[in-house]
Structure formats: C-alpha cells, structure tokens
Design an enzyme around this catalytic site. Structure first.
Site, short mmCIF file in Angstrom:
data_model
loop_
_atom_site.label_atom_id
_atom_site.label_comp_id
_atom_site.label_asym_id
_atom_site.label_seq_id
_atom_site.Cartn_x
_atom_site.Cartn_y
_atom_site.Cartn_z
N GLU A 312 0.80 -1.22 0.00
CA GLU A 312 0.00 0.00 0.00
C GLU A 312 0.83 1.27 0.00
O GLU A 312 0.53 2.21 0.74
CB GLU A 312 -0.93 -0.04 1.21
CG GLU A 312 -0.23 0.01 2.60
CD GLU A 312 0.13 -1.35 3.19
OE1 GLU A 312 0.34 -2.31 2.41
OE2 GLU A 312 0.23 -1.44 4.42
N HIS A 336 -8.09 -4.01 -1.21
CA HIS A 336 -7.31 -4.13 0.03
C HIS A 336 -6.26 -3.02 0.12
O HIS A 336 -6.21 -2.29 1.11
CB HIS A 336 -6.65 -5.52 0.08
CG HIS A 336 -5.81 -5.74 1.29
ND1 HIS A 336 -6.29 -6.37 2.42
CD2 HIS A 336 -4.53 -5.41 1.57
CE1 HIS A 336 -5.34 -6.41 3.34
NE2 HIS A 336 -4.25 -5.83 2.84
N GLU A 337 -5.44 -2.90 -0.91
CA GLU A 337 -4.36 -1.90 -0.83
C GLU A 337 -4.92 -0.48 -0.78
O GLU A 337 -4.40 0.38 -0.08
CB GLU A 337 -3.39 -2.07 -2.00
CG GLU A 337 -2.78 -3.47 -2.15
CD GLU A 337 -2.21 -4.08 -0.87
OE1 GLU A 337 -1.84 -3.31 0.06
OE2 GLU A 337 -2.16 -5.32 -0.78
N GLU A 359 -3.90 -4.54 9.29
CA GLU A 359 -4.40 -5.54 8.35
C GLU A 359 -5.84 -5.99 8.63
O GLU A 359 -6.61 -6.23 7.70
CB GLU A 359 -3.46 -6.74 8.29
CG GLU A 359 -2.06 -6.39 7.79
CD GLU A 359 -2.01 -5.79 6.38
OE1 GLU A 359 -2.99 -5.93 5.63
OE2 GLU A 359 -0.98 -5.17 6.05
N TYR A 422 -4.89 -10.55 9.82
CA TYR A 422 -5.79 -10.25 8.71
C TYR A 422 -7.21 -10.70 9.00
O TYR A 422 -8.16 -9.92 8.99
CB TYR A 422 -5.30 -10.93 7.42
CG TYR A 422 -4.06 -10.31 6.81
CD1 TYR A 422 -2.81 -10.56 7.33
CD2 TYR A 422 -4.16 -9.48 5.70
CE1 TYR A 422 -1.66 -10.00 6.76
CE2 TYR A 422 -3.02 -8.91 5.12
CZ TYR A 422 -1.78 -9.18 5.66
OH TYR A 422 -0.67 -8.63 5.10
N1 BES Z 1 0.96 -4.45 3.77
C1 BES Z 1 0.72 -5.75 3.26
C2 BES Z 1 1.97 -6.47 2.83
C3 BES Z 1 3.02 -6.62 3.91
C4 BES Z 1 2.68 -6.86 5.23
C5 BES Z 1 4.35 -6.53 3.57
C6 BES Z 1 3.69 -6.99 6.19
C7 BES Z 1 5.34 -6.67 4.52
C8 BES Z 1 5.01 -6.89 5.84
C9 BES Z 1 -0.27 -5.73 2.09
O1 BES Z 1 -1.29 -4.80 2.27
C10 BES Z 1 -0.93 -7.07 2.04
O2 BES Z 1 -1.58 -7.43 2.98
N2 BES Z 1 -0.77 -7.79 0.92
C11 BES Z 1 -1.36 -9.08 0.71
C12 BES Z 1 -2.55 -8.99 -0.18
C13 BES Z 1 -3.85 -8.76 0.50
C14 BES Z 1 -4.97 -8.79 -0.52
C15 BES Z 1 -4.14 -9.70 1.64
C16 BES Z 1 -0.37 -9.95 -0.03
O3 BES Z 1 0.68 -9.43 -0.42
O4 BES Z 1 -0.64 -11.12 -0.22
ZN ZN Z 2 -2.57 -5.35 3.82
#
Ligand code: BES
Ligand code: ZN
Length: 651
Positions: A312, A336-337, A359, A422
């Site tokens: 994000e 989500h983002e 999250e 999440y």
């Molecule tokens: N911010 C997260 C990705 C993240 C979290 C990177 C912790 C490093 C440390 C991002 O928003 C995320 O949750 N991405 C998910 C997708 C989402 C639809 C659940 C992913 O990358 O799978």
């Molecule tokens: Zn996220």
C-alpha cells in the site's frame, strides 16, 4: 481516559502502554512540568522494540533524499538530509541502519559530525548515533548523511533485463515493510515515527523513476551524460516503511482523473483493462469512510518477482502481476491496498505488535468495498475463503500467536504476518458490526479515521477510542463485545459467528463428491464457477486431515488435472491451489507445471508454501526442491529468499 478536542493525550498513551508514565519516548514532549499542555498534544511517536531510535530525545521530522541509481554496481548512493527536532540539551540522535556504507555525516553548514554504529542485529541492523552540539529549546536542525546501499540491500531488488517483461532494460524496486527501509534510507525506521519526505533520484535516461509520493518532474530533468533526475515530495507525514521507489522502463495509463496504472509498456493495456474498477473503488471507499487524503491513487504493476500480492505505498500501490488474471477476478487485492489509504497509512499501527490494526481493519474495509461494488454474495464468498484460511492457521500456530495483540519480543516482525492479523482482525470488526448494527459501526469507524488521521495507533488506544465513542459506558454492550478476549486471548471468542456463503453450498457438495466419494471430475460444474468458487473447491480437505497422507489416487489427480485443464490454467491463485494438492500427493505429472510456476514468479505467498510442502514430502520433494530452488532463487526478491532459505537452505 482523558481526551479533549479529539486529540489523544500523551499521558493516555503512556498509561495505555502499561502505566509507565515515566517511560521516555511517549508523546511529543517529555517536559513533565507542562502536564496540561502535554495532555493536549497529539500522539507524535511511540517507542518500538524493532527500532533503535530514541525519539523522546531527538526525532526525525523530514527526510530529503538525493540519490543516484547505479545498475552496474546495484547501489543507490548520495545523501539523506534529515530535519531533526530534539529536547533542549539533547546532543545526539539515534537512527536505524542496516547494511549501509556510511561515508560521512555533516551539519547544515557542511561541518563534519561525529557518528558511530553499534553492533549488528541480523533483523534490526544497527543503531547509527550522530552527535552534535546541544539543542536549544524549539530548535530544528538538519544533518546530512552521505552513504551508499549495498548490492544485497534487503529492501531492494535489482533485476536484469531478462527478468523483466520487456527484456531490454534493467529494473529496480523497493519493499520497505516491515523493517527494511533502513537498508536503503538511514532514518528512524519505526511505524510510530512519521516523517514527511522528498527525493531527487538520478537514473539512466532510458528509465523512469516512480515513488510513493507526488512527482514534481513529469519527464525528468537532465542530470549529466545519459542521466535524468526525477523529483518527488510527500507532504503528509508517513511511517518510513511507506517510502518506496521503482526504476525501470515503465509507462502510465490513466483510468480516470485521479487513478491510473503504471507498468512496463508491453503489459500496460492488459493491466489497465484488468484494474479499471479502481476508479469506482476509490469513490466507494470515500463514501464509506471519508475523503481520500492522498491526492492520486495509482497502481504500479511490477515484474513477477515482486514478493507480495500488493503493498500500500501511498499514492502508488505496488502490485504483483499475478493479479492480472484476464477476468478481473482478483481485484479484491486492489480494494485491500486502497483501503490501507485509511487503515494503515492514515491511522498506522504504532508498533508491529499492533499489526492487526493495519491488516484486520483493512480486510474488513476491503470486503465492504467489494460488497458495494460486486454485491453481497461475492463479499460473503471472500469472507468465507478468509475464514477457511484462518481455521488452518489457528490449527497450525502456537496459541500465543493467535492473539491479535502480539508479543514479538526478540522476533522478526514478519512472524506476525499471519491470517490472525488479517482474518481474525476482520472477524473481530465484523463481530462488533453485527452486535451494534452496521450504521452505528460505520459512524464510529469513520470517526476513528478522522480523529486519528496521521497518527500512530496502539491496540490500547484503539480500545480507549472504541470504549469512549462507541460503547460509551453501556455495560451490557461491553460484555457482549468481548473485546479483551478477541485481543488478548488465543483462538476465536464465543461471540464469533462464521460467515455463511450460499454460493459455496453446491461447491462443497461437488468437492465432497469428487474428493471424498470418488466421483469422476466430469461431475464438477467447473465451467459455471467463478474464481472464488474454484478456489473454494481446490481448498477442500478431508475433515481432520493431518500430516501428508495421500487422500487421492494418481488416477483421480490425473482426471482432475485433465478435466479442469489445470496445466493451461492462468489464474495464479488456482494454479497455486492445485499445485499444493499435487505436491502433497507427490503427483509427478504436475512437476513441470510446478517448475514453471516457481521459476516465473516470486510472490512469497505462493513460493514459500510450495517449497515447504515439497520439503515435507521427504526424498521425493527434496530432490525436486533443491535443484529447483537453486535455479529459481536468483530471480527472487530478498524478502522471498529470506523465508525460503530457512526451509530449503541456501543453495
Ligand atoms: N501491507 C501488506 C503487505 C506486507 C505486510 C508486507 C507486512 C510486509 C510486511 C499488504 O497490504 C498485504 O496485505 N498484501 C497481501 C494482499 C492482501 C490482498 C491480503 C499480499 O501481499 O498477499
Ligand atoms: Zn494489507
């Protein structure tokens, strides 16, 4: 607890963090004589075990980067100028660095300052302590650090032309969350210490530079032979994990006046078509929880080695190309983002132990966007898939790690990146929503984003906020919500009601028919199913299945693979789900598909579980995994290799 004018008191924060009001580092001032003034000051920073910074003494307010990207040496080099405020008399500031070459540190006039780096922690890096003459009251000063990154900086991936879609230009991108920004920017790298920033980035003229900020140079400025400079500024204070950069042969396509897509030119039309609903998503999100505060919302579709689904980064979400499924079926990732523009980027987890505030709120908000745009049935299917994932996670994790508020003492913040933050986080908010009614819940949530905008948020401050503004002394409601149980106890509290998706009833019946009752794959109404229904089908497992014991025969697997045309499947979520089944059965005919999948994308969510499953299959899996990893590893981002190395070992 005290709150006036919508500002949370520093005192309240100190108390919330365990009653240690004497603990330095809480709030914007440590002048305890001025208690009433301090009580009115907004939360300005929070101490964090994953940062060496001591913001209660001296604190970075603004970061100004002037860096050159050198693809030959795989380095960024130049200066980071930090604007600092400090307590009167303070004569040093502590920053976070990891794996940086520091050349010198100077004051604004160019005079050298003394500095020293402490011992190295493999996850946190080192403190960089810079000394200077004592600060006067109210003073702000600039220090300038001249430095270079190392070729193996964990935040950065330097791609060869062969690793891009175009094949002709190199590419570089960053991933800052959780504690990786310190591997390319020397600053106080804690989510509770917000900073504004600007940057001037010099790169080869045939590439473009994009960042998570407002671009000030639409077509770059000449910066010496063959080089172009690009300038950016972020005027909202952000946590450093949200500073992001990409350099490559990228082009832009607008969706509407405030949204658009960046990607390599050859992918641009497809990416724009896939992500066209982004414009409506921003409108819907604003209607739910208030104005979008960041100006533009663009998405950068990265090369396939991007280690996450999405990230994000403000104004410019970074996304994996594996969401380009051709049918817009995976756009909940954009919802989500985008939702993080409120939950995470506006109201930010103060420490990684509060990660669920980022999250869990975002998964809740994401699903509300999906419901508004695609209807309740799609939203319920997504909730139900999430609940399925959460159930396996709850079964696998030690109970202590199934609490929303985490204890990450001595651990990598990455350890907290599980479905608990999440999906249990979102389940908690859905439980509150169901209990108080959606209308009331939405009023509170919108207010929460407004009251706490651009502030760090702890779990305890969240509890204070919701008790003050939603529960408001209603003892019956307080006990119905079971908030302390959700946050501080393992597992799911008794007021949890799992989602029920009617669409999944026939899917589950077909899955039982094929997987348990051994009916032929031709009985699966696959063609009529959405991606979510297909995901549900492939996620089906026999009740109480443990370990790696086979539950399908090779003939059944071959029937499934052929009938559903899984060798030709292009949807990465479905390929992944199929390959998990195939590996867990040591189904040799799927190995070429597996090898292709793992050598053509580097998303950790797919790569790590597949190598873990291979490893669990003993000699069969290990003899595939070892050479395959040796082949695939050079293409993966450090975030992905860091995790897979721990399973397969470093080739
Ligand atoms: N911010 C997260 C990705 C993240 C979290 C990177 C912790 C490093 C440390 C991002 O928003 C995320 O949750 N991405 C998910 C997708 C989402 C639809 C659940 C992913 O990358 O799978
Ligand atoms: Zn996220």
């Amino acid at each position: 607890m005290i709150r006036r004018l919508g500002l949370i008191s520093t005192l309240a924060l100190a108390t919330a963090l365990g009653g240690c009001a004497a603990m330095p580092g809480l709030g914007s001032r440590s002048d305890t004589a001025a208690v009433s003034a301090a009580a009115l000051a907004p939360v300005d920073y929070v101490r964090d075990i994953h940062s060496f910074a001591r913001p209660e003494i001296a604190r970075v307010r603004h970061v100004a980067l002037d860096l050159t990207a050198d693809f030959a040496t795989k380095t960024l080099s130049g200066t980071a100028a930090l604007d600092i405020t400090a307590e009167p008399g303070a004569d040093e500031i502590v920053l976070d660095v990891r794996n940086l070459d520091i050349q010198d540190v100077r004051d604004a006039a160019g005079a050298p300052l003394q500095y020293e780096t402490g011992s190295v922690d493999p996850i946190l890096g080192q403190p960089l302590t810079v000394r200077f003459p004592a600060f006067a009251p109210g003073e702000q000063r600039r220090i300038v650090i001249r430095y270079a990154t190392r070729p193996d900086a964990a935040a950065l991936q330097w791609l060869t032309p062969a690793q891009t879609a175009g094949g002709r230009q190199p590419y570089m991108f960053s991933q800052g969350q959780a504690v990786l920004t310190r591997t390319w920017v020397p600053t106080q790298d804690s989510p509770g210490i917000r900073q504004t920033w600007d940057a001037r980035i010099v790169a080869p003229s045939d590439l473009k530079v994009v960042m998570s900020a407002e671009g000030l140079t639409a077509s770059g400025e000449p910066a010496g032979p063959g080089m172009t400079a690009w300038r950016f500024r972020m005027t909202n204070p952000v946590p450093p994990y949200l500073i992001a950069i990409a350099v490559g042969d990228v082009a832009f396509a607008a969706i509407d006046e405030r949204t658009g897509v960046w990607s390599e030119p050859s992918m641009l039309a497809g990416a724009r078509a896939e992500l066209v609903s982004t414009a409506q998503m921003v409108d819907v999100a604003e209607r739910l929880y208030g104005p979008y505060r960041w100006g533009r919302y663009d998405i950068l579709v990265l090369p396939p080695s991007f280690p996450f689904g999405g990230m994000e980064n403000p104004r410019l979400t970074f996304a994996t190309p594996t969401i380009i499924a051709g049918d817009q079926s995976l756009v909940s990732l954009v919802a989500h983002e985008l939702a993080h523009s409120w939950s995470g980027n506006l109201v930010t987890n103060a420490t990684w132990a509060d990660f669920w505030l980022n999250e869990g709120f975002t998964v809740y908000f994401e699903n509300r966007i999906m419901e508004a745009l695609y209807g309740q049935e799609r939203a319920l299917m997504l909730q139900s898939l999430g609940w399925g994932d959460l159930q396996s996670t709850l079964a696998d994790l030690p109970p202590a790690d199934t609490r929303l508020k985490l204890d990450l003492t001595g651990r990598d913040p990455d350890d907290g990146l599980t479905d608990v933050a999440y999906e249990k986080g979102a389940a908690f908010l859905r439980t509150i929503e169901r209990t108080v009614g959606r209308e009331r819940f939405d009023v509170w949530l919108k207010g929460y984003f407004e009251r706490n905008a651009f502030r760090p948020m702890t779990t305890e401050l969240f509890l204070e906020d919701i008790r003050t503004d939603l529960v408001a002394g209603d003892a019956a409601l307080e006990s119905q919500l079971m908030m302390d149980a959700w946050i501080y106890q393992p597992g799911m509290p008794s007021n949890w009601q799992p989602p029920v998706s009617n669409a999944f009833v026939p899917v589950d019946a077909a899955a039982r028919g094929f997987f348990a009752d051994k009916r032929p794959a031709s009985t699966i109404p696959w063609a009529g199913w959405s991606t979510q229904e297909r995901q549900r089908f492939l996620a089906w497992r026999p009740e109480g299945r443990t370990g790696t014991a086979d539950w399908l025969t090779d003939a059944q697997l071959a029937d499934l693979e052929a009938t559903l045309n899984l060798r030709q499947e292009g949807n990465a979520e479905l390929v992944f789900a199929w390959l998990q089944i195939a590996v867990q059965h040591r189904f040799q005919p799927a190995v070429p598909t597996l090898e292709h999948f793992l050598t053509t994308m580097g998303r950790r969510k797919f790569v790590l579980p597949l190598f873990t499953s291979l490893w669990a299959e003993g000699d069969w899996g290990r003899s595939i995994a070892t050479p395959l990893y040796a082949r695939a590893r050079p293409g993966y981002h450090p975030v992905t290799t860091g995790s897979v190395d721990a399973v397969v070992g470093r080739p």
